[in-house]
Design a protein around this motif. Sequence first.
Motif, mmCIF file in Angstrom:
data_model
loop_
_atom_site.group_PDB
_atom_site.id
_atom_site.type_symbol
_atom_site.label_atom_id
_atom_site.label_comp_id
_atom_site.label_asym_id
_atom_site.label_seq_id
_atom_site.Cartn_x
_atom_site.Cartn_y
_atom_site.Cartn_z
ATOM 1 N N LEU A 5 16.526 51.302 40.103
ATOM 2 C CA LEU A 5 17.350 51.196 41.296
ATOM 3 C C LEU A 5 18.298 52.387 41.317
ATOM 4 O O LEU A 5 19.077 52.586 40.385
ATOM 5 C CB LEU A 5 18.138 49.886 41.271
ATOM 6 N N GLU A 37 13.548 52.199 43.964
ATOM 7 C CA GLU A 37 14.176 51.724 45.195
ATOM 8 C C GLU A 37 15.530 52.405 45.277
ATOM 9 O O GLU A 37 16.304 52.374 44.313
ATOM 10 C CB GLU A 37 14.344 50.203 45.162
ATOM 11 N N LEU A 39 19.148 52.643 47.318
ATOM 12 C CA LEU A 39 20.086 52.041 48.260
ATOM 13 C C LEU A 39 21.073 53.138 48.645
ATOM 14 O O LEU A 39 21.883 53.572 47.815
ATOM 15 C CB LEU A 39 20.827 50.867 47.610
ATOM 16 N N ARG A 100 19.924 42.240 49.414
ATOM 17 C CA ARG A 100 19.308 42.017 48.106
ATOM 18 C C ARG A 100 18.410 43.188 47.765
ATOM 19 O O ARG A 100 17.851 43.821 48.647
ATOM 20 C CB ARG A 100 18.446 40.768 48.130
ATOM 21 N N THR A 101 18.235 43.419 46.466
ATOM 22 C CA THR A 101 17.257 44.414 46.055
ATOM 23 C C THR A 101 15.880 43.809 46.254
ATOM 24 O O THR A 101 15.714 42.588 46.268
ATOM 25 C CB THR A 101 17.436 44.815 44.577
ATOM 26 N N LYS A 102 14.871 44.644 46.408
ATOM 27 C CA LYS A 102 13.512 44.161 46.642
ATOM 28 C C LYS A 102 12.823 43.723 45.352
ATOM 29 O O LYS A 102 11.913 42.934 45.368
ATOM 30 C CB LYS A 102 12.683 45.234 47.357
ATOM 31 N N VAL A 108 19.608 50.897 36.352
ATOM 32 C CA VAL A 108 20.354 51.257 37.555
ATOM 33 C C VAL A 108 20.907 52.660 37.350
ATOM 34 O O VAL A 108 21.512 52.953 36.317
ATOM 35 C CB VAL A 108 21.517 50.270 37.817
ATOM 36 N N PHE A 124 25.224 45.788 40.105
ATOM 37 C CA PHE A 124 23.801 45.492 39.893
ATOM 38 C C PHE A 124 23.427 45.533 38.410
ATOM 39 O O PHE A 124 22.577 44.772 37.963
ATOM 40 C CB PHE A 124 22.920 46.425 40.714
#
Length: 139
Positions: A5, A37, A39, A100-102, A108, A124
């Motif tokens: 993340l 992912e 953000l 929310r995270t997927k 992280v 997170f």
Amino acid sequence: MANILVIGINYSPEPTGSAPYTSGLAEMLVECGHSVEALVGIPHYPWWKVLPADKFRLRSREIRNQVLVRHFRHFVPSKQTMIRRIAWELSFLVNVLASRTKSRPDLVICSTPSLSGGLLGVYFSKKFNVPMITFVQDV
């Protein structure tokens, strides 16, 4: 292969600042076989304005060079003051926290200069009990 993340307010297609570094890091991790992912905020730098495509979007997502990039709307101050910068940080922080995270991350990585990116990284990391790395791109 790890689920990673990446969090930071600046990301491609922003051409300058920390965005090229954050984008490059996420894409390099994908090339190494990891699932990433990101953000991130909406594109706004170095113009300090919301682009027409993002004007009415609270959140959007795209696959950019095999990275799942999730854009979160935030306040973009046209004039820089302490109060407006705080609103810039808080609006990104609150919008990301409301989502929310997927997938569950194994790691992280947060990229600053935004303080909210660092705070989200800590959040997170603790939520999923995983390690966190912070890259300070601009002081």
